[in-house]
Design a protein around this motif. Structure first.
Motif, PDB file in Angstrom:
ATOM      1  N   ILE A   4      10.418   6.055  -0.187  1.00 55.52           N
ATOM      2  CA  ILE A   4      10.191   7.162  -1.136  1.00 55.52           C
ATOM      3  C   ILE A   4       9.661   6.602  -2.465  1.00 55.52           C
ATOM      4  CG2 ILE A   4      11.253   9.077  -2.411  1.00 55.52           C
ATOM      5  CD1 ILE A   4      13.275   9.368  -0.114  1.00 55.52           C
ATOM      6  N   SER A   5      10.268   5.517  -2.937  1.00 53.10           N
ATOM      7  CA  SER A   5       9.801   4.906  -4.200  1.00 53.10           C
ATOM      8  C   SER A   5       8.326   4.523  -4.114  1.00 53.10           C
ATOM      9  CB  SER A   5      10.615   3.644  -4.529  1.00 53.10           C
ATOM     10  OG  SER A   5      11.960   3.969  -4.707  1.00 53.10           O
ATOM     11  N   MET A   6       7.950   3.946  -2.966  1.00 53.49           N
ATOM     12  CA  MET A   6       6.545   3.509  -2.804  1.00 53.49           C
ATOM     13  C   MET A   6       5.618   4.718  -2.677  1.00 53.49           C
ATOM     14  SD  MET A   6       6.766   0.084  -0.491  1.00 53.49           S
ATOM     15  CE  MET A   6       7.894   0.643   0.737  1.00 53.49           C
ATOM     16  N   ALA A   7       6.067   5.732  -1.948  1.00 50.30           N
ATOM     17  CA  ALA A   7       5.232   6.932  -1.767  1.00 50.30           C
ATOM     18  C   ALA A   7       5.039   7.668  -3.090  1.00 50.30           C
ATOM     19  CB  ALA A   7       5.858   7.853  -0.718  1.00 50.30           C
ATOM     20  N   LEU A   8       6.035   7.564  -3.979  1.00 45.55           N
ATOM     21  CA  LEU A   8       5.922   8.188  -5.313  1.00 45.55           C
ATOM     22  C   LEU A   8       5.180   7.276  -6.299  1.00 45.55           C
ATOM     23  CD1 LEU A   8       9.537   9.681  -5.775  1.00 45.55           C
ATOM     24  CD2 LEU A   8       7.415  10.999  -5.674  1.00 45.55           C
ATOM     25  N   ASN A   9       4.744   6.106  -5.799  1.00 48.84           N
ATOM     26  CA  ASN A   9       4.066   5.097  -6.645  1.00 48.84           C
ATOM     27  C   ASN A   9       4.922   4.640  -7.828  1.00 48.84           C
ATOM     28  OD1 ASN A   9       1.596   4.875  -5.239  1.00 48.84           O
ATOM     29  ND2 ASN A   9       0.986   6.876  -6.081  1.00 48.84           N
ATOM     30  N   LEU A  10       6.242   4.583  -7.621  1.00 51.05           N
ATOM     31  CA  LEU A  10       7.118   4.117  -8.704  1.00 51.05           C
ATOM     32  C   LEU A  10       7.039   2.602  -8.815  1.00 51.05           C
ATOM     33  CD1 LEU A  10      10.279   6.328  -8.032  1.00 51.05           C
ATOM     34  CD2 LEU A  10       8.310   6.807  -9.497  1.00 51.05           C
ATOM     35  N   ALA A  11       6.889   1.945  -7.676  1.00 52.90           N
ATOM     36  CA  ALA A  11       6.801   0.478  -7.643  1.00 52.90           C
ATOM     37  C   ALA A  11       6.332   0.052  -6.257  1.00 52.90           C
ATOM     38  CB  ALA A  11       8.170  -0.135  -7.939  1.00 52.90           C
ATOM     39  N   THR A  12       5.812  -1.188  -6.173  1.00 54.17           N
ATOM     40  CA  THR A  12       5.422  -1.719  -4.864  1.00 54.17           C
ATOM     41  C   THR A  12       6.659  -2.328  -4.197  1.00 54.17           C
ATOM     42  OG1 THR A  12       4.978  -3.927  -5.731  1.00 54.17           O
ATOM     43  CG2 THR A  12       3.130  -2.353  -5.746  1.00 54.17           C
ATOM     44  N   LYS A  13       6.538  -2.649  -2.912  1.00 55.36           N
ATOM     45  CA  LYS A  13       7.645  -3.280  -2.181  1.00 55.36           C
ATOM     46  C   LYS A  13       8.053  -4.591  -2.863  1.00 55.36           C
ATOM     47  CE  LYS A  13      10.309  -3.938   1.544  1.00 55.36           C
ATOM     48  NZ  LYS A  13      11.578  -4.288   0.880  1.00 55.36           N
ATOM     49  N   GLU A  14       7.032  -5.367  -3.276  1.00 60.44           N
ATOM     50  CA  GLU A  14       7.315  -6.663  -3.925  1.00 60.44           C
ATOM     51  C   GLU A  14       8.068  -6.440  -5.241  1.00 60.44           C
ATOM     52  OE1 GLU A  14       4.277  -5.771  -2.708  1.00 60.44           O
ATOM     53  OE2 GLU A  14       4.549  -7.018  -0.910  1.00 60.44           O
ATOM     54  N   GLU A  15       7.652  -5.427  -5.985  1.00 61.50           N
ATOM     55  CA  GLU A  15       8.324  -5.148  -7.263  1.00 61.50           C
ATOM     56  C   GLU A  15       9.766  -4.687  -7.035  1.00 61.50           C
ATOM     57  OE1 GLU A  15       4.493  -3.916 -10.029  1.00 61.50           O
ATOM     58  OE2 GLU A  15       5.398  -2.410  -8.728  1.00 61.50           O
ATOM     59  N   LEU A  16       9.970  -3.868  -5.999  1.00 61.97           N
ATOM     60  CA  LEU A  16      11.341  -3.406  -5.701  1.00 61.97           C
ATOM     61  C   LEU A  16      12.219  -4.601  -5.331  1.00 61.97           C
ATOM     62  CD1 LEU A  16      10.458  -0.185  -3.661  1.00 61.97           C
ATOM     63  CD2 LEU A  16      11.471  -0.264  -5.955  1.00 61.97           C
ATOM     64  N   ASP A  17      11.646  -5.519  -4.544  1.00 62.13           N
ATOM     65  CA  ASP A  17      12.409  -6.729  -4.174  1.00 62.13           C
ATOM     66  C   ASP A  17      12.725  -7.570  -5.418  1.00 62.13           C
ATOM     67  OD1 ASP A  17      12.480  -6.056  -1.523  1.00 62.13           O
ATOM     68  OD2 ASP A  17      10.729  -7.265  -0.965  1.00 62.13           O
ATOM     69  N   GLU A  18      11.718  -7.682  -6.306  1.00 64.37           N
ATOM     70  CA  GLU A  18      11.935  -8.475  -7.523  1.00 64.37           C
ATOM     71  C   GLU A  18      13.017  -7.829  -8.400  1.00 64.37           C
ATOM     72  OE1 GLU A  18       8.355  -9.317  -9.784  1.00 64.37           O
ATOM     73  OE2 GLU A  18       9.557 -10.142 -11.432  1.00 64.37           O
ATOM     74  N   ILE A  19      12.979  -6.505  -8.504  1.00 68.14           N
ATOM     75  CA  ILE A  19      13.987  -5.786  -9.303  1.00 68.14           C
ATOM     76  C   ILE A  19      15.378  -6.038  -8.727  1.00 68.14           C
ATOM     77  CG2 ILE A  19      14.848  -3.437  -9.799  1.00 68.14           C
ATOM     78  CD1 ILE A  19      11.864  -2.651 -10.227  1.00 68.14           C
ATOM     79  N   ARG A  20      15.497  -6.000  -7.392  1.00 70.31           N
ATOM     80  CA  ARG A  20      16.813  -6.252  -6.770  1.00 70.31           C
ATOM     81  C   ARG A  20      17.283  -7.689  -7.041  1.00 70.31           C
ATOM     82  NH1 ARG A  20      15.504  -2.217  -2.762  1.00 70.31           N
ATOM     83  NH2 ARG A  20      13.889  -3.598  -1.996  1.00 70.31           N
TER      84      ARG A  20
END
Ligand code: UDP
Length: 246
Positions: free
Chosen positions: A138-154
């Motif tokens: 959902i985050s990626m579909a909403l263009n909130l962040a890329t998969k890599e960015e979500l991983d980095e945030i975690r």
């Protein structure tokens, strides 16, 4: 440092962000307003901004010393934090070490259940949709962040949790859960922004299990500012306590 403050560029539920003469710096002013329950419960608590800014500054400094990039530059005076300007990502990144709050309403966890693996949850920061819980798709579909960015945030969030948990434990405070927000700096780095205060964390006194955070307001109890002041008095060093007359 004397800083010329310009107009408000963002106004949230408890803070205002002002532009400065430097295009890459802002001043974050912590207000005394407090809200809970999706903004339904509101009040104004004398000196809340004072204590939240001091507590946030201290925790940002602790994180910076351990190599975490934060937007913090300097506390100009209590309530006013000079910060790097960030383009904020509309994610509320929540970390849970112990089950409390809304998690208990949504899932069959036991109250105060300890998580050996801290839970990281991301909510969509969007009042109109009441901050719904996200998953990566959902985050990626909403263009909130890329998969890599979500991983980095975690990855950064796990580090932040470990640092804050250790630091607060050394001061007699159990870090139950907390919410943080990230943004991009001018070079596109993901940087910790917003605040880390008793408004955005659950803190329990390790010895007494006393609640030292916004749950007191949520539950309609008194002594909220005494609790916030106690957090400041527990985490600041002697010099800081004198400087801020705590
Ligand atoms: N939190 C926050 N802002 C929000 C939602 C949550 O700062 O909009 C913080 C909250 O103070 C707590 C943690 O995130 O420390 C987890 O909150 P929870 O999901 O349990 O929601 P709540 O019970 O606060 O509604």
């Amino acid at each position: 440092m004397s800083i010329k403050v310009g107009k408000v560029i963002y106004s949230g539920k408890a803070k205002d962000v002002y532009e400065t003469e430097h295009s890459d710096q802002v001043v974050v002013k912590f207000r005394d307003d407090i809200t809970a329950g999706d903004g339904e419960k509101k009040d104004c608590l004398h000196q809340k901004g004072y204590y939240n800014s001091i507590i946030s500054s201290k925790l940002f400094k602790v994180l910076e010393e351990k190599g975490i990039k934060t937007q913090y530059i300097e506390l100009l005076e209590p309530g006013e934090m000079l910060s790097h300007k960030l383009k904020m990502i509309p994610l509320e990144v929540i970390t849970r070490n112990i089950a409390a709050g809304s998690l208990l309403k949504k899932f069959p966890f036991k109250d105060k259940q300890v998580f050996d693996n801290p839970i990281i949850q991301m909510d969509y920061k969007n009042d109109e949709y009441h901050d719904p819980m996200l998953n990566d798709d959902i985050s990626m579909a909403l263009n909130l962040a890329t998969k890599e960015e979500l991983d980095e945030i975690r990855e950064i969030t796990h580090k932040i949790n470990a640092i804050l948990k250790d630091f607060l434990a050394s001061k007699g405070i159990k870090l139950v859960d907390f919410k943080i927000e990230f943004g991009y700096d001018n070079d596109g780095n993901i940087v910790l922004g917003d605040e880390i205060s008793p408004d955005t964390c659950r803190y329990w006194d390790i010895k007494t299990f006393d609640v030292l955070d916004k749950d007191l307001f949520r539950q309609g109890e008194c002594g909220i500012m005494d609790a916030y002041k106690k957090v400041a008095s527990m985490i600041l060093d002697e010099e800081e306590l004198q400087k801020f007359e705590i």
